[in-house]
Write a protein that holds these residues in place. Structure first.
Motif, short mmCIF file in Angstrom:
data_model
loop_
_atom_site.label_atom_id
_atom_site.label_comp_id
_atom_site.label_asym_id
_atom_site.label_seq_id
_atom_site.Cartn_x
_atom_site.Cartn_y
_atom_site.Cartn_z
N VAL A 41 -39.46 -3.48 1.95
CA VAL A 41 -40.05 -2.71 0.86
C VAL A 41 -38.94 -2.17 -0.06
O VAL A 41 -39.08 -2.20 -1.28
CB VAL A 41 -40.96 -1.58 1.40
N LEU A 42 -37.86 -1.70 0.51
CA LEU A 42 -36.73 -1.26 -0.31
C LEU A 42 -36.18 -2.42 -1.13
O LEU A 42 -35.82 -2.26 -2.30
CB LEU A 42 -35.64 -0.63 0.54
N GLY A 43 -36.13 -3.61 -0.54
CA GLY A 43 -35.70 -4.81 -1.28
C GLY A 43 -36.64 -5.12 -2.43
O GLY A 43 -36.21 -5.50 -3.52
N LEU A 44 -37.94 -4.96 -2.20
CA LEU A 44 -38.92 -5.19 -3.25
C LEU A 44 -38.72 -4.19 -4.39
O LEU A 44 -38.72 -4.57 -5.56
CB LEU A 44 -40.33 -5.06 -2.67
N GLY A 116 -44.18 -15.08 2.16
CA GLY A 116 -45.54 -15.24 1.65
C GLY A 116 -46.09 -13.95 1.07
O GLY A 116 -46.70 -13.95 -0.01
N MET A 117 -45.86 -12.84 1.77
CA MET A 117 -46.30 -11.53 1.27
C MET A 117 -45.69 -11.24 -0.09
O MET A 117 -46.37 -10.77 -1.00
CB MET A 117 -45.85 -10.41 2.23
N LEU A 118 -44.40 -11.50 -0.19
CA LEU A 118 -43.69 -11.22 -1.43
C LEU A 118 -44.16 -12.13 -2.56
O LEU A 118 -44.25 -11.70 -3.71
CB LEU A 118 -42.19 -11.34 -1.22
N MET A 119 -44.49 -13.36 -2.23
CA MET A 119 -45.02 -14.27 -3.24
C MET A 119 -46.37 -13.77 -3.75
O MET A 119 -46.63 -13.78 -4.96
CB MET A 119 -45.12 -15.69 -2.68
N VAL A 120 -47.24 -13.31 -2.83
CA VAL A 120 -48.54 -12.77 -3.25
C VAL A 120 -48.33 -11.54 -4.12
O VAL A 120 -48.97 -11.37 -5.15
CB VAL A 120 -49.42 -12.44 -2.02
N TYR A 121 -47.41 -10.66 -3.71
CA TYR A 121 -47.15 -9.45 -4.49
C TYR A 121 -46.67 -9.81 -5.90
O TYR A 121 -47.10 -9.24 -6.88
CB TYR A 121 -46.09 -8.59 -3.80
N ASN A 122 -45.79 -10.79 -5.98
CA ASN A 122 -45.14 -11.14 -7.24
C ASN A 122 -46.01 -11.97 -8.18
O ASN A 122 -45.98 -11.78 -9.39
CB ASN A 122 -43.83 -11.88 -6.93
N MET A 123 -46.79 -12.90 -7.63
CA MET A 123 -47.54 -13.81 -8.50
C MET A 123 -49.03 -13.80 -8.27
O MET A 123 -49.76 -14.61 -8.83
CB MET A 123 -46.98 -15.24 -8.36
N GLY A 124 -49.50 -12.88 -7.42
CA GLY A 124 -50.92 -12.82 -7.11
C GLY A 124 -51.29 -13.83 -6.05
O GLY A 124 -50.56 -14.80 -5.78
N THR A 139 -39.50 -18.22 -2.92
CA THR A 139 -39.18 -18.26 -4.35
C THR A 139 -37.86 -17.52 -4.56
O THR A 139 -37.43 -16.78 -3.67
CB THR A 139 -40.28 -17.58 -5.18
N PRO A 140 -37.25 -17.68 -5.72
CA PRO A 140 -36.06 -16.87 -6.00
C PRO A 140 -36.34 -15.36 -5.82
O PRO A 140 -35.51 -14.63 -5.32
CB PRO A 140 -35.72 -17.22 -7.45
N TYR A 141 -37.53 -14.93 -6.22
CA TYR A 141 -37.93 -13.53 -6.06
C TYR A 141 -37.95 -13.12 -4.58
O TYR A 141 -37.35 -12.13 -4.20
CB TYR A 141 -39.30 -13.30 -6.70
N SER A 142 -38.65 -13.90 -3.76
CA SER A 142 -38.76 -13.52 -2.34
C SER A 142 -37.40 -13.57 -1.66
O SER A 142 -37.09 -12.73 -0.81
CB SER A 142 -39.78 -14.39 -1.61
N ARG A 143 -36.56 -14.51 -2.05
CA ARG A 143 -35.22 -14.59 -1.46
C ARG A 143 -34.35 -13.41 -1.89
O ARG A 143 -33.58 -12.87 -1.09
CB ARG A 143 -34.57 -15.93 -1.81
#
Length: 163
Positions: A41-44, A116-124, A139-143
């Protein structure tokens, strides 16, 4: 410090993170409640706003904007008011935290892994499922989020006490 001062009440979990101790601990407690990895979460938050709760991004091509620590999209404000039962204040720090963690908790229900969670958060959910169908699992975002999280010292929930 006397025992009534905020500095005495809140543990500074990560001194290198530029959040007030009380805010950091609030996020920590909400992560614990939702079963979310605090470091992730801190990373997000780092990836979204670099810990700037006044951050507002006007770059969306569809006319929407993102705001706060969790960069909540303005499309979400109306349903967030229904979920939380109060008027949405886009700059209210704790409202933004609650909304971001609510959305991330939902993302957790859609998939069984952090990328996967981060992908959903980022792109729906729809965007993430489309990527998964194409075989794209990170994705670059999740990484970016996970790299930040993985570089933080690990804290176990049972190690932290609010004294």
């Amino acid at each position: 410090l006397d025992n009534d001062s905020p500095e005495a009440e809140w543990v500074d979990l990560y001194p290198e993170i530029p959040l007030e101790n009380e805010v950091e601990f609030y996020i920590y407690e909400k992560c614990k409640e939702y079963g979310l990895k605090f470091q992730m979460v801190l990373g997000l938050i780092y990836a979204e706003s670099e810990f700037n709760h006044r951050c507002r991004d006007n770059k969306n091509t569809n006319g929407t904007y993102d705001v706060g620590l969790f960069q909540i999209n303005s499309n979400n404000f109306e349903w967030m008011e229904r979920v939380f039962g109060k008027k949405w204040d886009e700059y209210m720090l704790y409202d933004n935290i609650d909304a971001g963690l609510y959305i991330l908790n939902y993302a957790q229900s859609v998939t069984d892994n952090e990328h996967g969670m981060l992908m959903v958060y980022n792109m729906g959910e729809t965007g993430a499922k489309k990527k998964w169908a194409e075989g794209v699992l990170t994705t670059p975002y999740s990484r970016k989020v996970m790299e930040f999280a993985d570089n933080l010292p690990k804290i176990e929930y049972n190690e932290v006490k609010n004294e």
